[in-house]
Design a protein around this motif. Structure first.
Motif, short mmCIF file in Angstrom:
data_model
loop_
_atom_site.label_atom_id
_atom_site.label_comp_id
_atom_site.label_asym_id
_atom_site.label_seq_id
_atom_site.Cartn_x
_atom_site.Cartn_y
_atom_site.Cartn_z
N SER A 101 0.83 -1.21 0.00
CA SER A 101 0.00 0.00 0.00
C SER A 101 0.86 1.26 0.00
O SER A 101 1.75 1.42 0.82
CB SER A 101 -0.94 0.01 1.21
N LEU B 131 -9.09 8.01 4.06
CA LEU B 131 -9.14 6.71 4.72
C LEU B 131 -10.50 6.46 5.35
O LEU B 131 -11.01 7.28 6.13
CB LEU B 131 -8.06 6.61 5.80
N ILE C 259 -12.77 3.33 7.33
CA ILE C 259 -12.77 2.02 7.98
C ILE C 259 -14.18 1.71 8.44
O ILE C 259 -14.76 2.47 9.23
CB ILE C 259 -11.79 1.97 9.17
N ARG D 257 -13.37 0.64 -0.93
CA ARG D 257 -13.97 0.71 0.41
C ARG D 257 -13.06 1.39 1.42
O ARG D 257 -13.52 1.91 2.43
CB ARG D 257 -14.31 -0.70 0.90
N THR D 258 -11.75 1.38 1.17
CA THR D 258 -10.82 2.03 2.10
C THR D 258 -10.70 3.53 1.86
O THR D 258 -10.02 4.22 2.61
CB THR D 258 -9.41 1.41 1.99
N GLU E 215 -9.75 -5.41 1.15
CA GLU E 215 -10.00 -4.35 2.12
C GLU E 215 -9.25 -4.62 3.43
O GLU E 215 -8.57 -3.75 3.97
CB GLU E 215 -11.50 -4.24 2.40
N GLU E 216 -9.35 -5.85 3.92
CA GLU E 216 -8.71 -6.17 5.20
C GLU E 216 -7.19 -6.15 5.09
O GLU E 216 -6.50 -5.70 6.01
CB GLU E 216 -9.19 -7.53 5.70
N LEU F 59 -6.06 -2.54 5.34
CA LEU F 59 -6.15 -2.04 6.72
C LEU F 59 -5.04 -2.64 7.59
O LEU F 59 -4.45 -1.95 8.42
CB LEU F 59 -7.52 -2.35 7.29
#
Length: 383
Positions: free
Chosen positions: A231, A237, A239, A294-295, A349-350, A353
């Motif tokens: 990343s 950002l 979450i 989504r992030t 997505e995870e 993060l």
């Protein structure tokens, strides 16, 4: 810039001495920081594999070389090896998706043309792609049975870590790349400011390497989808839908938006044991960008956003026998792809993060000026 064995040893010894003096290493710092699941958040509805890593896909291995020295070297190499056999002999089907092509992904055109991968996938920094290719070639050509090989499609991706790393020094060597490949293992994957993520920045915070996986229920095929990311991009950002970047005052278009840079890049590598051919692997790679969105990614003009997906299923490998003539291969049907699409979006997505949460605050000196990029505030994420 090449480094002699003595110089490498000196760097290693110096790092060990500094670590002993401080009582901690960069990896210790990452180990002490949580993943998103450690904070009680579980993106999506599907369950992860036992490791919650790309290595939950059987046979996939990951190796990393982290280069930290002096005031300004913060870079490295991450290698993803699809299976433990001869990759050049038993190629894996693959698909490539590009959301924004401001990048230097070596091997991309042949992946799109032939729909297969024949080497490990290597990630590094922008100005080290050539060294990455050299390393992949060195490793591939020395493998047993490759004495007559005259053409190799090395796959090397990158993001630009010049905000924390003296990227013009080009300290990554072909030997570093070979070492990352040869030390690759199954099992847990180190995350945060390691390997190719040592000097990356995401959303104005310290970025890095992140990984996650999803295991489909048996009724949906029972397949595993694993994702690894490097990343290094911007945006706002988010979450679980919460605008964490706004809350912390770091986001694209702030104060016009306060000169926060959204450009950057991300490399997304997707592995699955589902028997997919290259067409559906490209479709799977496309859906990885749903997780990226989504992030809060900006998908900006200067961002190189790439996703590569491959299948490890033996029934779809491009073996010499299958390449010699007409062959019967397994092919998961289109009508049953949707659960895999959900899995890759959630795992991407995870993984992103986790790359942020596991990365620790990093300091450097760039162009003679001290630079500090802070780790994402864990308490703010909890709020």
């Amino acid at each position: 810039m090449s480094r002699s064995p003595a110089a490498v040893l000196a760097v290693a010894v110096s790092a060990a001495v500094l670590a002993a003096a401080s009582g901690a290493t960069a990896q210790d710092g990452a180990a002490a920081r949580p993943t998103i699941r450690d904070l009680g958040r579980a993106p999506g509805i599907l369950s992860p594999g036992p490791l919650n890593a790309i290595t939950d896909v059987a046979g996939v291995k990951v190796g990393q070389v982290t280069l930290r020295s002096g005031d300004s070297i913060r870079t490295g190499v991450t290698a993803i090896v699809p299976h433990g056999g001869s990759l050049f002999r038993d190629k894996v089907p693959a698909g490539l998706s590009v959301a924004n092509g401001f990048g230097k992904l070596a091997g991309a055109t042949q992946i799109r043309e032939l729909g297969e991968i024949e080497t490990p996938i290597v990630l590094t920094n922008t100005l080290s792609v050539a060294r990455g290719i050299d390393g992949v070639l060195d490793w591939t050509l020395k493998q047993p049975g490759h004495e007559d090989v005259r053409s190799v499609n090395a796959v090397v991706g990158e993001t630009n870590d010049g905000g924390l790393n003296d990227i013009r020094a080009r300290v990554v060597t072909a030997a570093d790349v070979v070492r990352a490949i040869e030390t690759a293992t199954t099992g847990p994957v180190e995350q945060g400011a390691v390997g190719a993520g040592t000097g990356t920045i995401a959303f104005g915070f310290k970025g890095g390497i992140g990984t996650s996986s999803r295991k489909l229920p048996d009724s949906l095929g029972g397949f595993t989808v694993g994702v690894l990311v490097q990343s290094n991009y911007g945006g706002v950002l988010s979450i679980d839908g919460a605008p964490v970047g706004v809350r912390l005052g770091r986001y694209y278009l702030r104060e016009e938006v306060e000169n926060e840079r959204a450009d950057g890049s991300i490399m997304i590598v997707v592995a699955t044991d589902a028997p997919l051919l290259d067409r559906n692997l490209e479709r799977l790679a496309n859906r990885a960008f749903a997780g990226l969105a989504r992030t809060g990614a900006a998908f900006s003009n200067g961002s190189g956003d790439y996703a590569i997906a491959f299948s490890t299923a033996e029934g779809v490998r491009r073996t010499p026998e299958r390449r010699a003539g007409q062959a019967m291969v397994a092919d998961w049907p289109n009508d049953r792809m949707s659960p895999l699409f959900v899995a890759v979006a959630e795992a991407t997505e995870e993984a992103i993060l986790n790359s942020l949460l596991k990365a620790q605050t990093t300091t450097s000196v760039i162009d003679g000026k001290p630079v500090t990029v802070e780790a994402l505030d864990i308490e703010a994420v909890k709020a």
